[in-house]
Write an enzyme that holds these catalytic residues in place. Structure first.
Site, PDB file in Angstrom:
ATOM      1  N   SER A  26      -7.654  -2.857  -3.724  1.00 33.23           N
ATOM      2  CA  SER A  26      -8.422  -1.611  -3.616  1.00 33.23           C
ATOM      3  C   SER A  26      -9.403  -1.447  -4.776  1.00 33.23           C
ATOM      4  CB  SER A  26      -7.471  -0.410  -3.573  1.00 33.23           C
ATOM      5  OG  SER A  26      -6.756  -0.376  -2.356  1.00 33.23           O
ATOM      6  N   ASP A  83      -2.726  -1.833  -7.269  1.00 31.33           N
ATOM      7  CA  ASP A  83      -3.444  -2.267  -6.072  1.00 31.33           C
ATOM      8  C   ASP A  83      -4.818  -2.827  -6.434  1.00 31.33           C
ATOM      9  OD1 ASP A  83      -4.502  -2.683  -3.603  1.00 31.33           O
ATOM     10  OD2 ASP A  83      -4.196  -0.643  -2.850  1.00 31.33           O
ATOM     11  N   ARG A 132       0.853  -1.185   0.000  1.00 35.04           N
ATOM     12  CA  ARG A 132       0.000   0.000   0.000  1.00 35.04           C
ATOM     13  C   ARG A 132       0.896   1.245   0.000  1.00 35.04           C
ATOM     14  NH1 ARG A 132      -5.513  -0.671   1.670  1.00 35.04           N
ATOM     15  NH2 ARG A 132      -6.310  -2.300   0.308  1.00 35.04           N
ATOM     16  N   TYR A 150      -3.596  -1.052   7.164  1.00 36.32           N
ATOM     17  CA  TYR A 150      -4.796  -1.848   7.412  1.00 36.32           C
ATOM     18  C   TYR A 150      -5.201  -1.745   8.880  1.00 36.32           C
ATOM     19  CZ  TYR A 150      -3.885  -4.113   2.913  1.00 36.32           C
ATOM     20  OH  TYR A 150      -3.668  -4.357   1.582  1.00 36.32           O
ATOM     21  N   GLN A 198       0.085   2.159  -6.205  1.00 38.84           N
ATOM     22  CA  GLN A 198      -1.359   2.376  -6.269  1.00 38.84           C
ATOM     23  C   GLN A 198      -1.989   1.837  -7.547  1.00 38.84           C
ATOM     24  OE1 GLN A 198      -1.957   6.582  -5.573  1.00 38.84           O
ATOM     25  NE2 GLN A 198      -2.752   6.209  -3.524  1.00 38.84           N
TER      26      GLN A 198
END
Length: 380
Positions: free
Chosen positions: A133, A130, A122, A228, A127
């Site tokens: 997500s 990811d 993360r 998290y 990004q």
């Protein structure tokens, strides 16, 4: 270099690892893409579209798995699939390595290099890769739509000739990617929204979406590595449930999203809390596949409990396979770009993304958390 897209075999998996538009770009880069026949049918990407994009359609699954250098999937691997991979090949997919570490052990025994999309770091740099997500974003959106369809009320406030209808009250538990999207979607539909998360630093994000933050003060660290949520102590869990009880009772809809990788989902909504909810209220438990945040949840089922509907969806992103596949394809292409140099596979384990996502390589399990999970499983 040969890259293959496998057809998913799980019953509830309708997504596909690559879509035609993305494949066209990879082919222009000189990569050979093979797609198993029918791989994209459930997500409405048909073989003809893949062929037009420059991919080769392979009808025989065993041939595809045996001859590829890099195999791409989205659903978790079955052991029968692992056995079809050749030694030295690479597989990239959601592998659920902490929930099912035995599959990583099997991949290591087969000397397959495996990358788990759940373990993409993360970080700002990662990004675009990811996938956790991108898929959670879809899940949060769809959870609210399920709730709105099941709720026997309007979402927005309405002023009619017969009187004013109050807006629905929505409580979102967990303000990660899925929770934030659920908040935004519920707000777009006109509901009054409040949200809870054990991480106090997400308060501003919740408020920026127009929701009220339910503040539960905890005397312990609530953030794990990677941003998290951390598993709480039993004392903290009990305190949290006590504070949330009145908010649950006042809600028309509760969306729960709290999950801890590799562990049973934390219990947030007890049967006693459900008993206090209004008849017609709805709970959508996005953690159903990990045991559920609600004590009444049954994975894959809609449960009626004293007039309250508890929905336990499994794999919500797969219910929106077009956009879910498109987003995942972009995630995985960004990862491939990092791995491939001048048309050849070049795995730089000094790179934090490659090192973080790799669970097995050259016959060894590379992730310490997977090793720990296997140690627990063997000793139990």
């Amino acid at each position: 270099m040969r890259i293959a897209v496998a057809k998913e075999i799980l019953v509830n998996e309708s997504r596909v690892a690559l879509v035609p538009d993305v494949i066209a770009k990879l082919v222009k880069q000189g990569l050979e893409i093979q797609v198993e026949a029918g791989a994209g049918e459930k997500s409405f990407f048909f073989d003809g579209a893949y062929e037009q994009a420059g991919a080769k359609i392979i009808s025989d699954s065993d041939t595809l798995w045996r001859e590829t250098e890099v195999l791409l999937k989205i659903g978790v691997l079955e052991e029968s699939e692992v056995d079809k991979l050749q030694e030295g090949s690479v597989v990239i997919s959601f592998l659920n390595p902490l929930g099912n570490p035995a599959i990583v052990k099997r991949l290591a025994e087969r000397k397959v290099t495996a990358f788990s999309m759940e373990l993409i770091p993360r970080t700002s740099r990662a990004q675009v890769m990811d996938a956790l997500s991108s898929q959670a974003n879809i899940g949060g959106y769809k959870a609210v739509l399920l709730a709105s369809a099941a709720l026997p009320k309007f979402f927005p406030m309405l002023t009619t000739a017969a009187g004013t209808i109050k807006p629905a009250k929505v409580l979102v538990m967990g303000a990660g990617v899925a929770g934030l999207q659920a908040i935004a979607t519920a707000r777009r539909l006109g509901a009054v929204v409040e949200a809870f998360d054990i991480r106090p630093e997400v308060k501003e994000q919740v408020q920026s979406l127009g929701a009220k933050f339910v503040d539960v003060t905890l005397q312990e660290d609530t953030v794990a590595d990677g941003g998290y949520a951390k598993e709480l102590s039993e004392q903290a869990k009990q305190h949290t449930r006590e504070v949330l009880t009145q908010h649950v009772a006042a809600s028309d809809i509760v969306i729960t999203t709290a999950q801890v990788p590799g562990k049973k989902a934390p219990l947030l909504v007890t049967k006693e809390m459900v008993d206090q909810m209004k008849p017609g209220a709805v709970i959508v438990d996005m953690a159903a596949s990990q045991g559920g945040n609600c004590e009444c949840t049954e994975a894959g089922k809609d449960v009626q409990w004293n007039g309250v509907t508890i929905i336990g969806p499994v794999n919500l992103p797969a219910t929106m396979p077009v956009h879910a596949s498109e987003l995942y394809a972009k995630n995985i292409t960004a990862l491939l770009k990092l791995m491939i140099k001048d048309g050849e596979l070049n795995l730089d384990f000094e790179d934090d993304i490659i090192a973080g996502a790799c669970v097995s390589h050259a016959g060894e399990i590379r992730n310490q958390r997977v090793k720990d999970a296997l140690g627990v499983a063997v000793g139990s």
